[in-house]
Each structure stands twice: as C-alpha cells, then as structure tokens.
Design a protein around this motif. Sequence first.
Motif, PDB file in Angstrom:
ATOM      1  N   LEU A 182     -76.881  14.898  -2.738  1.00  0.00           N
ATOM      2  CA  LEU A 182     -76.676  14.454  -4.117  1.00  0.00           C
ATOM      3  C   LEU A 182     -77.056  12.985  -4.292  1.00  0.00           C
ATOM      4  CD1 LEU A 182     -73.349  16.224  -5.173  1.00  0.00           C
ATOM      5  CD2 LEU A 182     -75.647  16.611  -6.103  1.00  0.00           C
ATOM      6  N   GLU A 183     -76.728  12.158  -3.303  1.00  0.00           N
ATOM      7  CA  GLU A 183     -77.100  10.743  -3.389  1.00  0.00           C
ATOM      8  C   GLU A 183     -78.625  10.593  -3.388  1.00  0.00           C
ATOM      9  OE1 GLU A 183     -73.482   8.213  -1.376  1.00  0.00           O
ATOM     10  OE2 GLU A 183     -74.759   9.384  -0.018  1.00  0.00           O
ATOM     11  N   ILE A 184     -79.289  11.356  -2.538  1.00  0.00           N
ATOM     12  CA  ILE A 184     -80.747  11.289  -2.485  1.00  0.00           C
ATOM     13  C   ILE A 184     -81.351  11.780  -3.792  1.00  0.00           C
ATOM     14  CG2 ILE A 184     -82.770  12.333  -1.369  1.00  0.00           C
ATOM     15  CD1 ILE A 184     -81.210  12.017   1.287  1.00  0.00           C
ATOM     16  N   MET A 185     -80.792  12.845  -4.356  1.00  0.00           N
ATOM     17  CA  MET A 185     -81.288  13.337  -5.640  1.00  0.00           C
ATOM     18  C   MET A 185     -81.127  12.285  -6.732  1.00  0.00           C
ATOM     19  SD  MET A 185     -80.195  16.649  -7.934  1.00  0.00           S
ATOM     20  CE  MET A 185     -78.649  15.895  -8.472  1.00  0.00           C
ATOM     21  N   ARG A 186     -79.948  11.650  -6.793  1.00  0.00           N
ATOM     22  CA  ARG A 186     -79.713  10.647  -7.839  1.00  0.00           C
ATOM     23  C   ARG A 186     -80.662   9.463  -7.671  1.00  0.00           C
ATOM     24  NH1 ARG A 186     -74.087  12.394  -7.220  1.00  0.00           N
ATOM     25  NH2 ARG A 186     -73.739  10.834  -5.597  1.00  0.00           N
ATOM     26  N   PHE A 187     -80.883   9.054  -6.425  1.00  0.00           N
ATOM     27  CA  PHE A 187     -81.812   7.951  -6.203  1.00  0.00           C
ATOM     28  C   PHE A 187     -83.225   8.335  -6.635  1.00  0.00           C
ATOM     29  CE2 PHE A 187     -85.165   5.977  -3.813  1.00  0.00           C
ATOM     30  CZ  PHE A 187     -84.935   4.637  -4.096  1.00  0.00           C
ATOM     31  N   CYS A 188     -83.698   9.511  -6.198  1.00  0.00           N
ATOM     32  CA  CYS A 188     -85.051   9.945  -6.527  1.00  0.00           C
ATOM     33  C   CYS A 188     -85.249  10.063  -8.030  1.00  0.00           C
ATOM     34  CB  CYS A 188     -85.362  11.287  -5.852  1.00  0.00           C
ATOM     35  SG  CYS A 188     -85.590  11.192  -4.055  1.00  0.00           S
ATOM     36  N   GLN A 189     -84.242  10.565  -8.727  1.00  0.00           N
ATOM     37  CA  GLN A 189     -84.360  10.687 -10.178  1.00  0.00           C
ATOM     38  C   GLN A 189     -84.457   9.318 -10.837  1.00  0.00           C
ATOM     39  OE1 GLN A 189     -80.962  13.174 -11.100  1.00  0.00           O
ATOM     40  NE2 GLN A 189     -82.167  15.058 -10.938  1.00  0.00           N
ATOM     41  N   SER A 190     -83.684   8.360 -10.370  1.00  0.00           N
ATOM     42  CA  SER A 190     -83.756   7.010 -10.922  1.00  0.00           C
ATOM     43  C   SER A 190     -85.101   6.363 -10.602  1.00  0.00           C
ATOM     44  CB  SER A 190     -82.614   6.156 -10.364  1.00  0.00           C
ATOM     45  OG  SER A 190     -82.661   4.850 -10.910  1.00  0.00           O
ATOM     46  N   PHE A 191     -85.579   6.564  -9.374  1.00  0.00           N
ATOM     47  CA  PHE A 191     -86.867   6.011  -8.951  1.00  0.00           C
ATOM     48  C   PHE A 191     -87.990   6.550  -9.840  1.00  0.00           C
ATOM     49  CE2 PHE A 191     -90.674   5.967  -6.274  1.00  0.00           C
ATOM     50  CZ  PHE A 191     -90.633   4.701  -5.703  1.00  0.00           C
ATOM     51  N   MET A 192     -88.009   7.859 -10.072  1.00  0.00           N
ATOM     52  CA  MET A 192     -89.067   8.468 -10.875  1.00  0.00           C
ATOM     53  C   MET A 192     -88.951   8.107 -12.347  1.00  0.00           C
ATOM     54  SD  MET A 192     -91.865  10.083 -11.073  1.00  0.00           S
ATOM     55  CE  MET A 192     -92.161  10.837  -9.471  1.00  0.00           C
ATOM     56  N   THR A 193     -87.753   7.805 -12.815  1.00  0.00           N
ATOM     57  CA  THR A 193     -87.578   7.432 -14.222  1.00  0.00           C
ATOM     58  C   THR A 193     -88.401   6.198 -14.576  1.00  0.00           C
ATOM     59  OG1 THR A 193     -85.386   8.439 -14.304  1.00  0.00           O
ATOM     60  CG2 THR A 193     -85.848   6.739 -15.953  1.00  0.00           C
ATOM     61  N   GLU A 194     -88.633   5.329 -13.617  1.00  0.00           N
ATOM     62  CA  GLU A 194     -89.529   4.197 -13.840  1.00  0.00           C
ATOM     63  C   GLU A 194     -90.957   4.532 -13.417  1.00  0.00           C
ATOM     64  OE1 GLU A 194     -91.472   0.846 -14.713  1.00  0.00           O
ATOM     65  OE2 GLU A 194     -89.438   1.325 -15.350  1.00  0.00           O
ATOM     66  N   LEU A 195     -91.117   5.174 -12.257  1.00  0.00           N
ATOM     67  CA  LEU A 195     -92.460   5.375 -11.708  1.00  0.00           C
ATOM     68  C   LEU A 195     -93.324   6.282 -12.586  1.00  0.00           C
ATOM     69  CD1 LEU A 195     -94.300   4.771  -9.240  1.00  0.00           C
ATOM     70  CD2 LEU A 195     -93.495   6.932  -8.255  1.00  0.00           C
ATOM     71  N   TYR A 196     -92.716   7.239 -13.301  1.00  0.00           N
ATOM     72  CA  TYR A 196     -93.496   8.265 -13.994  1.00  0.00           C
ATOM     73  C   TYR A 196     -94.528   7.682 -14.950  1.00  0.00           C
ATOM     74  CZ  TYR A 196     -91.717   7.946 -18.789  1.00  0.00           C
ATOM     75  OH  TYR A 196     -91.470   7.531 -20.070  1.00  0.00           O
ATOM     76  N   ARG A 197     -94.224   6.533 -15.543  1.00  0.00           N
ATOM     77  CA  ARG A 197     -95.111   5.953 -16.556  1.00  0.00           C
ATOM     78  C   ARG A 197     -96.387   5.364 -15.931  1.00  0.00           C
ATOM     79  NH1 ARG A 197     -91.437   3.408 -19.521  1.00  0.00           N
ATOM     80  NH2 ARG A 197     -89.701   3.920 -18.151  1.00  0.00           N
TER      81      ARG A 197
END
Length: 452
Positions: free
Chosen positions: A146-161
């Motif tokens: 769950l911690e890895i999922m939350r981190f990855c989601q936050s990371f992609m929230t910026e990277l996606y653009r």
Amino acid sequence: MVAAVAVLDEKISDLYEQVVARNPGEAEFHQAVREVFDSLGPVLAKHPHYADAGIIKRLTEPERQIIFRVPWIDDQNQVQVNRGFRVEFNSALGPYKGGLRFHPSVYLGVVKFLGFEQIFKNALTGLPIGGGKGGSDFDPKGKSDLEIMRFCQSFMTELYRHIGEYTDVPAGDIGVGGREIGYLFGQYKRITNRYESGVLTGKGLAWGGSQVRTEATGYGAVFFVRDMLAAADDKLDGKTVVVSGSGNVAIFAIEKIQQLGGRVVACSDSSGYVVDEAGIDLELLKEIKNVQRGRIGDYVNARSSARLVTNGSLWNVPTDIAIPCATQNELNGADAAQLVKNGVRVVAEGANMPCTPEAVRIFGEAGVSFAPGKAANAGGVATSALEMQQNASRDSWSFGYTEERLSEIMTSIHDHCLHTAEEYGVPGNYVMGANIAGFTQVADAMLALGLI
C-alpha cells in the motif's frame, strides 16, 4: 585489446572542464561524460565538423530537467516527502526512453549520468529511441504494498504531464519492477482517461507487456558475452562465471549462462555474497529473491554446497568471466587487479557503469576483453522498444520470436562496436567502439535536424 585513450584531446579537455563547472558536485555524471570523451579524439581528428557544430557541447546539456516533490502517506498516517526526477536528455533519434530508479542514492547527478549513458546505449540498438532517465530517492525496501502504491500514484500525478508514447517513455530500473510499473500505469490511465499502453514499458503480459522484457537485460548481456567469445573462436560452454547482484538482471543472466553451458559459482546482494562451486541453484535463488523477497544468506541456509561471505569482495572468487549486474562503481581497481591475477578473460557490464575508470584501465592493460554497459546491457531497452512496437500495432509476439529479435539486436550491437573500433585504429576495444558508434549516430541526426 587496446587500452582506452587516457589523455583528452585539447578541445575536448576544455569542454570537459566546462561540463564539470556547469554541473558541480555531480561526480557520476562527470565520470560518464569523461568515459565518452576519452574516446572522441580519433573521431574529431577524422570528422572535425562535429566540434565546429557544437555537437559535443549540446550533447552534454539535457534538453529538459524536471525535479518535483512527491508527497505520500505511510502506513502510520505520517506524511513523507521524496524528490522525483526526470531528465529528458536527447531526442534526436526518437522519443526519450529510459528507466525510473527508486533508491535512496538517487539525486540529479545519478539521473544525469544514467540519462547520458542512455543516449548512446539507445543509439547502438539501431531502434528509433532517444535518451532519458528518471527516478526518486524513495526506498521501496521494507515498504508495504500500500505504501508503494501510494508513492507511485503521487509520483505519476506529477510525471504524467511530461510523458507520452511519442514524447517520453519510461520503464523500470533498480527498485521499479512489474508491481511499480502497474501502479504507475494505473494512475496514468486514471488521470488521462486513455489506455495509452505505449507510454510505459515493462508492463505485465496481460495488459500490454512484452514477452522476454523481464529477462531481456540479463539475457542480452550474456548474448553479448557469447558474441565476444565467438569473435575469439571460443564459446561459453564450460566456462566459470561470477555475477554480482541477485536481482532481475543477475537472475536472468545466470539463467542464460546456464542454458549456454556456463557455470555460475557466485552472486551477491547488499548483505554479502554466496559461493557455490556446484553452480548456483537458479530455482532456489528465484524462490528466495522473487517470491520470499529474502536475502542472499537464505540461499546458504537451504543449500549445503554454498557458503556465505559477508566481508571481502565477490571479485576475489576465481572466474573465467565476470558480469557485474548490481550498481555503478561496484568493481574498483583492486577488484580488477584481483580478477586479472585469477585469470579472468572477459568482463561485461550488466549494470550501468559498474566498473570504475581505474578498473577499466586495468582490464585494458591486461588484455582482458571488456564490454561497457552501454553495449552489453542494451538488451533491456531494446526489448522495451520491441514492446513499444507491439503496443503501436496492437500485436503480441511469442517468447521465442522476441528472444530471437533480442539475440539479433545484441549481435548487431557487438559487431557494430567491433567494426567501429577497427575503423578507428583500436581493434578489439569495445569501449572505444561503443562510444564512437553511439556518438556518431546521434551526432549525425543532430546535424540533420539543425541547431536545436
């Protein structure tokens, strides 16, 4: 084998000093630039227009550097903040392509070194991909799913653009495997409302991934070793091999070595290394590392023929072939001297820049056949490009066909390096061959595209 050029051409030396001054404190990036610059004297003597057009100066300056905050909440409901990076280094040959690394050692200098190497590695594959790299100082070790999922989601929230199948296509690297790619892709799909499967590679087979991608870097390094031996009228069958690491690259290097008749007698992780003269039990190693997520010492507990060493160097183990597959600068001058003393004949970098400059020099002076990572470990990114091809055509290839394509690409890289070294008067020097072949391909594309 001819040792790498030790003294920089005067023009290149001035450029190198500028790179160091413009990028203070980034030792790994300086090392990667110097390693390429050491090879360029003969190129500029033969083709001075590369210097006149400012190609070298442009090549060492990334087209774009992105640094961003990654906030996430751990299982104790505490806010954690990491730093994310994406360096889009050069797109002369195609969209930026290169992995994401999640490891506490990650900072801008590491990402720039990896991205700079990626330019030439990707060029050597002959496939239309540019060079980039990214990651974070996040440490996935010991974290819950769950911690890895939350981190990855936050990371992609910026990277996606900043990414896209025609713009920048990340993949995995240290700390980023199929689990992390899944979480990253899920968040990208959620934010964009598009199933753009070509935006990330290293995906699961059920949702756009490619056969052989998991095995590709390790398999590719061994295919390169196979071709190095063949060029010397030799073969892998019956050879003793030491492989550093026990992660994805190392495990599949061991698998292919065993399939081709070699015997791997030692491998490692950050806690030490095991020596197993009977040959590494691959299925046991996979169970411990991939299923149990255990440590290398667990292997010894289950294998009577093995012993664990928690101090000293893995490279003290006598071997015919050494394949460092862990991380940068893991094999130093003292290690190289010991390998030479023990009769090593071939060294191929399965990781990115795992040998220090002193180690490379010692191998060259001793006549050891040495393959740099930008050539020997290009199998991973080559198969990522094959995954992009399959995604673009809505197709899926068999394991056998994809592995055959990988083998052909690695042989092409090997032969290109060897022929280029011969053309520039340094026969048998894979370092010079790889650097010059990669550089000239990118430089010619940059010249064709104008001053951009």
